[in-house]
Design a protein around this motif. Structure first.
Motif, PDB file in Angstrom:
ATOM      1  N   ASP A 103      -6.579  -3.585  -2.165  1.00 58.00           N
ATOM      2  CA  ASP A 103      -6.717  -2.291  -1.538  1.00 58.00           C
ATOM      3  C   ASP A 103      -7.426  -1.340  -2.488  1.00 58.00           C
ATOM      4  OD1 ASP A 103      -4.982  -3.066   0.697  1.00 58.00           O
ATOM      5  OD2 ASP A 103      -3.408  -2.999  -0.819  1.00 58.00           O
ATOM      6  N   SER A 104      -8.279  -0.490  -1.942  1.00 58.07           N
ATOM      7  CA  SER A 104      -8.874   0.603  -2.690  1.00 58.07           C
ATOM      8  C   SER A 104      -8.195   1.878  -2.213  1.00 58.07           C
ATOM      9  CB  SER A 104     -10.380   0.669  -2.395  1.00 58.07           C
ATOM     10  OG  SER A 104     -10.928   1.846  -2.936  1.00 58.07           O
ATOM     11  N   VAL A 105      -7.655   2.628  -3.142  1.00 57.21           N
ATOM     12  CA  VAL A 105      -7.023   3.908  -2.836  1.00 57.21           C
ATOM     13  C   VAL A 105      -7.815   4.967  -3.578  1.00 57.21           C
ATOM     14  CG1 VAL A 105      -4.928   5.286  -3.012  1.00 57.21           C
ATOM     15  CG2 VAL A 105      -4.757   2.825  -2.599  1.00 57.21           C
ATOM     16  N   VAL A 119       0.671   4.723  -2.251  1.00 57.78           N
ATOM     17  CA  VAL A 119       0.324   5.990  -1.609  1.00 57.78           C
ATOM     18  C   VAL A 119       1.481   6.995  -1.611  1.00 57.78           C
ATOM     19  CG1 VAL A 119      -0.420   7.021   0.577  1.00 57.78           C
ATOM     20  CG2 VAL A 119      -1.463   4.908  -0.225  1.00 57.78           C
ATOM     21  N   THR A 132      -7.924   5.188   2.088  1.00 55.86           N
ATOM     22  CA  THR A 132      -7.709   3.799   1.700  1.00 55.86           C
ATOM     23  C   THR A 132      -8.605   2.862   2.493  1.00 55.86           C
ATOM     24  OG1 THR A 132      -5.951   3.393   3.315  1.00 55.86           O
ATOM     25  CG2 THR A 132      -5.285   4.269   1.179  1.00 55.86           C
ATOM     26  N   VAL A 175      -5.567  11.129   0.114  1.00 53.71           N
ATOM     27  CA  VAL A 175      -6.012   9.766  -0.179  1.00 53.71           C
ATOM     28  C   VAL A 175      -6.831   9.219   0.977  1.00 53.71           C
ATOM     29  CG1 VAL A 175      -4.053   9.228  -1.684  1.00 53.71           C
ATOM     30  CG2 VAL A 175      -3.920   8.661   0.729  1.00 53.71           C
ATOM     31  N   LEU A 210       0.819  -1.206   0.000  1.00 53.81           N
ATOM     32  CA  LEU A 210       0.000   0.000   0.000  1.00 53.81           C
ATOM     33  C   LEU A 210       0.858   1.262   0.000  1.00 53.81           C
ATOM     34  CD1 LEU A 210      -2.814   1.189  -0.028  1.00 53.81           C
ATOM     35  CD2 LEU A 210      -2.871   0.958   2.464  1.00 53.81           C
TER      36      LEU A 210
END
Length: 98
Positions: free
Chosen positions: A94-96, A75, A87, A85, A71
């Motif tokens: 992962d959704s960012v 990021v 997350t 951001v 991650l």
């Protein structure tokens, strides 16, 4: 070193928190829901939002949940450009949101 494949999810998203979060679980446009001691937050698709966020997803090629730094590799470049951001992580990816 293992690479990650990112894709931009279709649409625009908005971040909601507080009392609205409890009703977000039933919303068909829900991308991510996080509940915590503070009440939580939800990311929902809203293509009409003027200040909508873009969403990146890295779960198409799921990485080992014990892998470290995955991650932060996504990021860190966004932080360097001073982009905010949010997350959320699942078992597969992962959704960012930026």
């Amino acid at each position: 070193m293992r690479t990650q494949n990112l894709r931009v999810l279709e649409g625009r998203f908005t971040l909601r928190w507080g009392a609205e979060v409890r009703t977000a679980a039933a919303d068909s446009h829900l991308l991510a829901l996080v509940l915590g001691p503070d009440g939580g937050a939800a990311m929902l698709r809203d293509d009409m939002a003027e200040d909508g966020w873009a969403a990146l997803w890295n779960g198409d090629d799921a990485h080992d949940p014990e892998a470290t730094g995955m991650l932060s590799a996504v990021v860190a470049p966004l932080a360097a450009r001073e982009l905010p951001v949010w997350t959320a992580a699942s078992y597969d990816g992962d959704s960012v949101d930026e």
